[in-house]
Design a protein around this motif. Sequence first.
Motif, PDB file in Angstrom:
ATOM      1  N   THR A 132     -91.181 -19.067 -76.727  1.00 56.51           N
ATOM      2  CA  THR A 132     -90.047 -18.456 -77.411  1.00 56.51           C
ATOM      3  C   THR A 132     -89.766 -17.077 -76.854  1.00 56.51           C
ATOM      4  O   THR A 132     -90.596 -16.475 -76.164  1.00 56.51           O
ATOM      5  N   HIS A 133     -88.572 -16.572 -77.154  1.00 60.39           N
ATOM      6  CA  HIS A 133     -88.240 -15.209 -76.722  1.00 60.39           C
ATOM      7  C   HIS A 133     -87.345 -14.554 -77.767  1.00 60.39           C
ATOM      8  O   HIS A 133     -86.657 -15.230 -78.533  1.00 60.39           O
ATOM      9  N   ARG A 134     -87.394 -13.242 -77.788  1.00 61.41           N
ATOM     10  CA  ARG A 134     -86.484 -12.438 -78.594  1.00 61.41           C
ATOM     11  C   ARG A 134     -86.007 -11.260 -77.759  1.00 61.41           C
ATOM     12  O   ARG A 134     -86.650 -10.859 -76.787  1.00 61.41           O
ATOM     13  N   LEU A 135     -84.859 -10.714 -78.178  1.00 62.37           N
ATOM     14  CA  LEU A 135     -84.295  -9.551 -77.495  1.00 62.37           C
ATOM     15  C   LEU A 135     -84.593  -8.295 -78.304  1.00 62.37           C
ATOM     16  O   LEU A 135     -84.476  -8.295 -79.528  1.00 62.37           O
ATOM     17  N   TYR A 136     -84.976  -7.224 -77.607  1.00 62.00           N
ATOM     18  CA  TYR A 136     -85.225  -5.952 -78.283  1.00 62.00           C
ATOM     19  C   TYR A 136     -84.285  -4.882 -77.736  1.00 62.00           C
ATOM     20  O   TYR A 136     -83.761  -5.000 -76.625  1.00 62.00           O
ATOM     21  N   ASP A 137     -84.072  -3.846 -78.520  1.00 60.22           N
ATOM     22  CA  ASP A 137     -83.237  -2.723 -78.102  1.00 60.22           C
ATOM     23  C   ASP A 137     -84.072  -1.832 -77.185  1.00 60.22           C
ATOM     24  O   ASP A 137     -85.033  -1.208 -77.630  1.00 60.22           O
ATOM     25  N   PRO A 138     -83.734  -1.753 -75.892  1.00 55.20           N
ATOM     26  CA  PRO A 138     -84.565  -0.985 -74.961  1.00 55.20           C
ATOM     27  C   PRO A 138     -84.533   0.517 -75.208  1.00 55.20           C
ATOM     28  O   PRO A 138     -85.385   1.245 -74.694  1.00 55.20           O
ATOM     29  N   MET A 139     -83.574   0.978 -76.020  1.00 57.50           N
ATOM     30  CA  MET A 139     -83.473   2.404 -76.297  1.00 57.50           C
ATOM     31  C   MET A 139     -84.208   2.804 -77.573  1.00 57.50           C
ATOM     32  O   MET A 139     -84.111   3.945 -78.019  1.00 57.50           O
ATOM     33  N   ASP A 140     -84.980   1.865 -78.138  1.00 57.32           N
ATOM     34  CA  ASP A 140     -85.692   2.129 -79.389  1.00 57.32           C
ATOM     35  C   ASP A 140     -87.123   1.620 -79.255  1.00 57.32           C
ATOM     36  O   ASP A 140     -87.435   0.486 -79.612  1.00 57.32           O
ATOM     37  N   ALA A 141     -88.010   2.476 -78.739  1.00 55.23           N
ATOM     38  CA  ALA A 141     -89.400   2.079 -78.522  1.00 55.23           C
ATOM     39  C   ALA A 141     -90.106   1.781 -79.829  1.00 55.23           C
ATOM     40  O   ALA A 141     -90.974   0.896 -79.892  1.00 55.23           O
ATOM     41  N   ALA A 142     -89.762   2.496 -80.889  1.00 55.63           N
ATOM     42  CA  ALA A 142     -90.389   2.254 -82.183  1.00 55.63           C
ATOM     43  C   ALA A 142     -90.061   0.855 -82.686  1.00 55.63           C
ATOM     44  O   ALA A 142     -90.910   0.163 -83.262  1.00 55.63           O
ATOM     45  N   ALA A 143     -88.820   0.430 -82.461  1.00 49.72           N
ATOM     46  CA  ALA A 143     -88.427  -0.918 -82.886  1.00 49.72           C
ATOM     47  C   ALA A 143     -89.179  -1.970 -82.078  1.00 49.72           C
ATOM     48  O   ALA A 143     -89.587  -3.009 -82.626  1.00 49.72           O
ATOM     49  N   LEU A 144     -89.385  -1.717 -80.778  1.00 51.35           N
ATOM     50  CA  LEU A 144     -90.164  -2.653 -79.971  1.00 51.35           C
ATOM     51  C   LEU A 144     -91.575  -2.785 -80.534  1.00 51.35           C
ATOM     52  O   LEU A 144     -92.117  -3.895 -80.628  1.00 51.35           O
ATOM     53  N   ALA A 145     -92.160  -1.656 -80.896  1.00 48.77           N
ATOM     54  CA  ALA A 145     -93.533  -1.672 -81.418  1.00 48.77           C
ATOM     55  C   ALA A 145     -93.650  -2.567 -82.642  1.00 48.77           C
ATOM     56  O   ALA A 145     -94.642  -3.291 -82.808  1.00 48.77           O
ATOM     57  N   THR A 146     -92.632  -2.560 -83.479  1.00 51.84           N
ATOM     58  CA  THR A 146     -92.687  -3.394 -84.688  1.00 51.84           C
ATOM     59  C   THR A 146     -92.418  -4.862 -84.380  1.00 51.84           C
ATOM     60  O   THR A 146     -92.829  -5.738 -85.142  1.00 51.84           O
ATOM     61  N   MET A 147     -91.741  -5.142 -83.269  1.00 55.36           N
ATOM     62  CA  MET A 147     -91.431  -6.528 -82.913  1.00 55.36           C
ATOM     63  C   MET A 147     -92.614  -7.256 -82.291  1.00 55.36           C
ATOM     64  O   MET A 147     -92.715  -8.479 -82.382  1.00 55.36           O
ATOM     65  N   ILE A 148     -93.485  -6.522 -81.617  1.00 57.90           N
ATOM     66  CA  ILE A 148     -94.606  -7.168 -80.935  1.00 57.90           C
ATOM     67  C   ILE A 148     -95.529  -7.804 -81.971  1.00 57.90           C
ATOM     68  O   ILE A 148     -96.063  -7.126 -82.846  1.00 57.90           O
ATOM     69  N   GLY A 149     -95.683  -9.123 -81.872  1.00 62.17           N
ATOM     70  CA  GLY A 149     -96.487  -9.853 -82.839  1.00 62.17           C
ATOM     71  C   GLY A 149     -97.687 -10.515 -82.199  1.00 62.17           C
ATOM     72  O   GLY A 149     -97.948 -10.361 -81.002  1.00 62.17           O
ATOM     73  N   PRO A 150     -98.422 -11.310 -82.949  1.00 64.38           N
ATOM     74  CA  PRO A 150     -99.642 -11.938 -82.431  1.00 64.38           C
ATOM     75  C   PRO A 150     -99.384 -12.951 -81.318  1.00 64.38           C
ATOM     76  O   PRO A 150    -100.287 -13.240 -80.530  1.00 64.38           O
ATOM     77  N   GLN A 151     -98.164 -13.502 -81.252  1.00 61.90           N
ATOM     78  CA  GLN A 151     -97.858 -14.459 -80.181  1.00 61.90           C
ATOM     79  C   GLN A 151     -97.222 -13.791 -78.956  1.00 61.90           C
ATOM     80  O   GLN A 151     -97.024 -14.444 -77.934  1.00 61.90           O
ATOM     81  N   THR A 152     -96.885 -12.518 -79.044  1.00 63.53           N
ATOM     82  CA  THR A 152     -96.232 -11.831 -77.933  1.00 63.53           C
ATOM     83  C   THR A 152     -97.235 -11.623 -76.801  1.00 63.53           C
ATOM     84  O   THR A 152     -98.316 -11.075 -77.020  1.00 63.53           O
ATOM     85  N   ARG A 153     -96.889 -12.067 -75.613  1.00 58.51           N
ATOM     86  CA  ARG A 153     -97.785 -11.940 -74.467  1.00 58.51           C
ATOM     87  C   ARG A 153     -97.196 -11.114 -73.328  1.00 58.51           C
ATOM     88  O   ARG A 153     -97.938 -10.618 -72.481  1.00 58.51           O
ATOM     89  N   LEU A 154     -95.871 -10.995 -73.293  1.00 55.40           N
ATOM     90  CA  LEU A 154     -95.233 -10.339 -72.151  1.00 55.40           C
ATOM     91  C   LEU A 154     -93.961  -9.652 -72.607  1.00 55.40           C
ATOM     92  O   LEU A 154     -93.178 -10.222 -73.376  1.00 55.40           O
ATOM     93  N   VAL A 155     -93.754  -8.426 -72.132  1.00 55.44           N
ATOM     94  CA  VAL A 155     -92.539  -7.671 -72.410  1.00 55.44           C
ATOM     95  C   VAL A 155     -91.923  -7.241 -71.077  1.00 55.44           C
ATOM     96  O   VAL A 155     -92.584  -6.588 -70.258  1.00 55.44           O
ATOM     97  N   TRP A 156     -90.678  -7.644 -70.858  1.00 55.90           N
ATOM     98  CA  TRP A 156     -89.943  -7.192 -69.667  1.00 55.90           C
ATOM     99  C   TRP A 156     -89.193  -5.899 -69.990  1.00 55.90           C
ATOM    100  O   TRP A 156     -88.660  -5.729 -71.088  1.00 55.90           O
ATOM    101  N   ILE A 157     -89.128  -5.018 -69.003  1.00 56.10           N
ATOM    102  CA  ILE A 157     -88.414  -3.743 -69.117  1.00 56.10           C
ATOM    103  C   ILE A 157     -87.462  -3.635 -67.924  1.00 56.10           C
ATOM    104  O   ILE A 157     -87.821  -4.028 -66.806  1.00 56.10           O
TER     105      ILE A 157
END
Length: 395
Positions: A132-157
């Motif tokens: 699965t995948h989700r989109l995050y706001d690249p200008m909001d690092a705090a929001a990314l931190a809250t999105m990363i869950g137990p199944q998250t393995r890779l984040v593209w920047i």
Amino acid sequence: MTKASDRDDPLTTGLIHHAYRPPAGFGAVPPAVHKASTVIFATAAALRARDWKSKSGYTYGLHGTPTTFTLEARIAALEGGRHTVLAPSGLAAIALVNLALLKSGDELLLPANVYGPSKELARQELAHWGITHRLYDPMDAAALATMIGPQTRLVWIEAAGSVTMEFPDMAALVAACRARGVTSALDNTWGAGVAFAPFDCGIDISMQALTKYPSGGADVLMGAVTTLDEALHLRLSATHMRLGLGIGANDAEFVLRSLPTLALRYAAQDAAARRLAAWWQQRKEIAQLLHPAFVGSPGHAHWAATCRAAAGLFSVVFDARYTTAQVDAFVDALRLFKIGYSWAGPVSLVVPYDLALLRGPQAALGKGTLVRFSLGLESADDLIADCEQALRSLG
């Protein structure tokens, strides 16, 4: 004593198994171009002992030749990494990273302004494998931190973002990944190893489309994946081998030939893009300039804190009073700028985009049709004049 070549049929066997060997020690500026599928071993023991993973020898053309090993070493040095593998395109390099690190049940996070084909790869192909995948706001690092869950393995920047050119706070994004033990991968095609040092930002993987700046000729498709960590590199290399990803020797030759001028071309296109962008900034036809080096462009402060240069790429958002058809007429009226995807070649390019179809942090963008400019190596004055005459088509 009769030589083997004297006994062989000179028109068949003799032409294949000729006794002549050129003397060693030939030196030249360009690296030699080695083309091979089969690699010859001196003995059966040598064949059994050879290990393709170490790059200490050669086993099969797909696993590397002196030409591709040389290019890999030079890209690793350019990126400030230790290990590089090559792929047939930038998108193939992205796919390699995804397939090496993700399995069914894992989650991938992509920036909302991600390169379109990368998003489609996740939406279509990876989904078939239960990733699965989700989109995050690249200008909001705090929001990314809250999105990363137990199944998250890779984040593209992406830095800067595809088309809309936002420049993120990479250090904060990477910190969010590291705090949760998630691998971070950077699309560094824009930076090209010139604008900033990706591994100084803490990135785990740096991917480049060598199609762009390292090639510079608009005639090569190639990608590269670079790492510092050996274990991560071996994981990527194993998937690379199993997928059978190879590049042509002549394509490697073209990139090797272009690398010595990379910094010069990058600087020239950067300077030309800033001149043209400054000219556009004064035009009443546009609502917004999107160039990381300019105050007011999303993420400018992050660019200023991170980068020593900027690519020859920027976008403008036309005022909403102009219809898409009018902006298309402007694009069609350009003479020096050619309509086409990609960038970093000798010819300047232009592509119009509909902002409504782009998935990005829209709050930072104006309303209207976006046009992306990629600067080639033409005179900046001529390119400005070309834009000026084309604007007359707006009416």
